[in-house]
Motif scaffolding. Structure first.
Motif, PDB file in Angstrom:
ATOM      1  N   GLN A  41       0.601  -1.296   0.099  1.00 20.07           N
ATOM      2  CA  GLN A  41       0.074  -0.016   0.139  1.00 20.07           C
ATOM      3  C   GLN A  41       0.816   1.325  -0.081  1.00 20.07           C
ATOM      4  O   GLN A  41       1.725   1.337   0.684  1.00 20.07           O
ATOM      5  CB  GLN A  41      -1.020  -0.134   1.225  1.00 20.07           C
ATOM      6  CG  GLN A  41      -1.824  -1.244   1.337  1.00 20.07           C
ATOM      7  CD  GLN A  41      -2.819  -1.209   2.603  1.00 20.07           C
ATOM      8  OE1 GLN A  41      -2.781  -0.289   3.404  1.00 20.07           O
ATOM      9  NE2 GLN A  41      -3.372  -2.314   2.705  1.00 20.07           N
ATOM     10  N   THR A  44      -0.779   6.844   2.232  1.00 17.14           N
ATOM     11  CA  THR A  44      -1.918   7.569   2.191  1.00 17.14           C
ATOM     12  C   THR A  44      -2.555   7.827   3.426  1.00 17.14           C
ATOM     13  O   THR A  44      -2.725   6.956   4.283  1.00 17.14           O
ATOM     14  CB  THR A  44      -2.760   6.922   1.448  1.00 17.14           C
ATOM     15  OG1 THR A  44      -2.196   6.781  -0.015  1.00 17.14           O
ATOM     16  CG2 THR A  44      -4.174   7.858   1.196  1.00 17.14           C
ATOM     17  N   GLU A  45      -2.498   9.088   4.091  1.00 21.50           N
ATOM     18  CA  GLU A  45      -3.003   9.172   5.368  1.00 21.50           C
ATOM     19  C   GLU A  45      -4.495   8.676   5.396  1.00 21.50           C
ATOM     20  O   GLU A  45      -5.402   8.567   4.684  1.00 21.50           O
ATOM     21  CB  GLU A  45      -3.296  10.947   5.454  1.00 21.50           C
ATOM     22  CG  GLU A  45      -3.565  11.320   6.948  1.00 21.50           C
ATOM     23  CD  GLU A  45      -3.718  12.778   7.033  1.00 21.50           C
ATOM     24  OE1 GLU A  45      -4.272  13.219   8.329  1.00 21.50           O
ATOM     25  OE2 GLU A  45      -3.440  13.532   6.075  1.00 21.50           O
ATOM     26  N   ALA A  47      -4.802   5.502   5.776  1.00 22.13           N
ATOM     27  CA  ALA A  47      -4.798   4.033   5.090  1.00 22.13           C
ATOM     28  C   ALA A  47      -4.245   2.956   6.334  1.00 22.13           C
ATOM     29  O   ALA A  47      -3.664   3.397   7.467  1.00 22.13           O
ATOM     30  CB  ALA A  47      -3.718   3.938   3.997  1.00 22.13           C
ATOM     31  N   THR A  50       1.027  -0.156   7.330  1.00 19.17           N
ATOM     32  CA  THR A  50       1.885  -0.943   6.346  1.00 19.17           C
ATOM     33  C   THR A  50       2.932  -1.724   6.914  1.00 19.17           C
ATOM     34  O   THR A  50       3.894  -0.979   7.693  1.00 19.17           O
ATOM     35  CB  THR A  50       2.332  -0.055   5.448  1.00 19.17           C
ATOM     36  OG1 THR A  50       1.470   0.741   4.531  1.00 19.17           O
ATOM     37  CG2 THR A  50       3.100  -0.634   4.117  1.00 19.17           C
ATOM     38  N   ASN A 336       1.288   5.619   8.367  1.00 18.44           N
ATOM     39  CA  ASN A 336       0.409   6.405   7.512  1.00 18.44           C
ATOM     40  C   ASN A 336      -0.304   7.453   8.442  1.00 18.44           C
ATOM     41  O   ASN A 336      -1.564   7.980   7.627  1.00 18.44           O
ATOM     42  CB  ASN A 336      -0.630   5.220   6.769  1.00 18.44           C
ATOM     43  CG  ASN A 336       0.092   4.689   5.884  1.00 18.44           C
ATOM     44  OD1 ASN A 336       0.847   5.073   4.708  1.00 18.44           O
ATOM     45  ND2 ASN A 336       0.037   3.285   5.757  1.00 18.44           N
ATOM     46  N   SER A 374      -8.918   1.060   7.113  1.00 19.56           N
ATOM     47  CA  SER A 374      -8.592   2.286   7.392  1.00 19.56           C
ATOM     48  C   SER A 374      -8.994   3.047   8.705  1.00 19.56           C
ATOM     49  O   SER A 374      -9.808   2.241   9.383  1.00 19.56           O
ATOM     50  CB  SER A 374      -9.306   3.233   6.323  1.00 19.56           C
ATOM     51  OG  SER A 374      -8.909   2.753   4.802  1.00 19.56           O
TER      52      SER A 374
END
Length: 430
Positions: A41, A44-45, A47, A50, A336, A374
């Motif tokens: 991934q 991305t804020e 998300a 990771t 993220n 998320s």
């Protein structure tokens, strides 16, 4: 410090030989991760977490445990935490329906006394909690803010939170100190951004280098004379700590060897405590934003590359688990999220892939994050969380989530952003 030169050279060479090619998002999720391909991934804020390859990273035990303790014997008899709990000298009013900050699931809390609410010299940062005898205890750190000499380092507040139905919570400040030789010590010039309490050991984040460790059985009483109000260490026949009655000495540290450099070398901005899984861990994480405070690994999106590490703890000794004096992270994630100030495990699940993150994003937020979904956000601007939250602690029972705030815009009103310590129902924010 505590290592023979040849042994230190061997360890440094071995670490360097491990290679620095890692420390990026891994292409395959680790066993047990809930999300397939989580490591692929983008940053991305909001998300999911990771999975991160931390194979390049190690901490080295400085091995000063007995040496530093022996340095303090001349200062006076060692005191444990129970003795301090019998000598708490400050009272923090318990928050009421009209004085507590907005927060989903709010259950209770307290503010500091008037002087501590208003001081510009000391700013609250981290929070951890535990049990001492029959008392429930919260420990908060404060960093010294003035840029002019003298540097006073970090102090902690020991607060008895056993009965939150009382009108006030009693607490006392202790100064953290670093032994420098037999019968002498100095301040600990750190930010104090993270704490984690295991057994008798209090772990503190050392921003640039790793983790410092303090022994709660080694507290010493020092002089509070007029001379000592402006002095540190041994002065004539007295031991001084800038007027504080008690000092808590460092006993050792776990540091990142100098051979490990950016981007593998992380920052240690905040800490947490996680007792889920088969091995308890100290959590460490990086604060970063998209303006003046970047992280060593930010990918293509500045501010979102803050990493979260799990450092295994020996459940018998409560020291980090080492092999030849070296500690490897159990697992790591990229969060993220920007502006992260604290972390706590979601104790209502045994999976070690979900956390709460405390952030000063949006002037204050609590994020529920995991590898499979998320984030869920509780924002101060929506009346769901307090302003400027910092460190956190989740009780092992899965009941309460505690946090401390550093204060917003100089206000002393606890309901409008003043400094508070409060707790919410874990289930309400899960």
């Amino acid at each position: 410090m505590g290592f023979k030169e040849t042994r230190g050279l061997f360890i440094a060479t071995w670490i360097a030989g491990a290679g620095l090619a890692g420390c990026g998002p891994t292409l395959e999720p680790e066993p047990g991760d809930e999300a397939t391909g989580a490591g692929q991934q983008a940053l991305t804020e909001g998300a999911p977490l990771t999975t991160h390859d931390a194979s390049c990273l190690r901490l080295q035990d400085q091995g000063t445990w007995s040496t530093y303790a022996s340095y303090m014997t001349g200062v006076g008899p060692a005191l444990g935490l129970p003795a301090i709990l019998q000598d708490l000298n400050r009272a923090g009013p318990v928050l009421t329906a009209t004085t507590h900050p907005p927060a989903v699931g709010y259950k209770g809390g307290f503010r500091w006394n008037d002087g501590d609410m208003a001081t510009t010299e000391w700013i609250p940062q981290a929070l951890t909690a535990g049990v001492s005898g029959s008392s429930n205890v919260a420990i908060a750190s404060w960093h010294y803010a003035p840029t002019t000499a003298p540097e006073k380092g970090v102090r902690i507040s020991v607060a008895d939170i056993s009965d939150m139905s009382l009108s006030a919570v009693n607490y006392r400040h202790l100064l953290l100190v670093l032994p420098t030789g037999s019968g002498n010590f100095t301040v600990v010039p750190e930010h104090g951004g993270g704490l984690a309490w295991y057994g008798n050991y209090l772990y503190m984040a050392d921003t640039s280098d790793g983790l410092r460790v303090f022994d709660l059985t080694q507290i010493r009483q020092v002089s509070t004379s007029t001379t000592c109000e402006t002095a540190i260490g041994k002065v004539g026949a007295e031991w001084c700590a800038y007027g504080y009655k008690y000092v808590l000495p460092q006993v050792s540290a776990y540091v990142v060897p100098s051979t490990i450099t950016s981007p593998c070398r992380p920052k240690f901005s905040f800490l947490g405590k996680d007792t889920r899984g088969t091995t308890p861990v100290v959590l460490s994480g990086e604060y970063c934003n998209n303006t003046g405070t970047s992280c060593p690994y930010d990918g293509s999106t500045p501010g979102l590359g803050g990493r979260l590490y799990r450092w295994p703890v020996d459940s018998t000794t409560y020291r980090l688990q080492t092999v030849s004096g070296v500690v490897a992270p159990e697992r790591a994630y990229i969060m993220n999220e920007p502006n992260v100030q604290g972390v706590a495990p979601i104790m209502t699940t045994t999976a070690t892939t979900s956390y709460w993150l405390s952030s000063t994003r949006y002037s204050g937020a609590l994020f529920k994050v995991s590898t499979s979904a998320s984030r869920t956000a509780y924002l101060s601007g929506s009346g769901q969380w307090a302003r400027m939250p910092e460190g956190m602690h989740a009780t092992g029972s899965g009941t309460n989530l505690w946090t401390v705030t550093e204060g917003y815009n100089g206000t002393t009103d606890p309901a409008a952003g003043g400094r508070v310590v409060f707790f919410v129902d874990q289930a309400s924010v899960d």
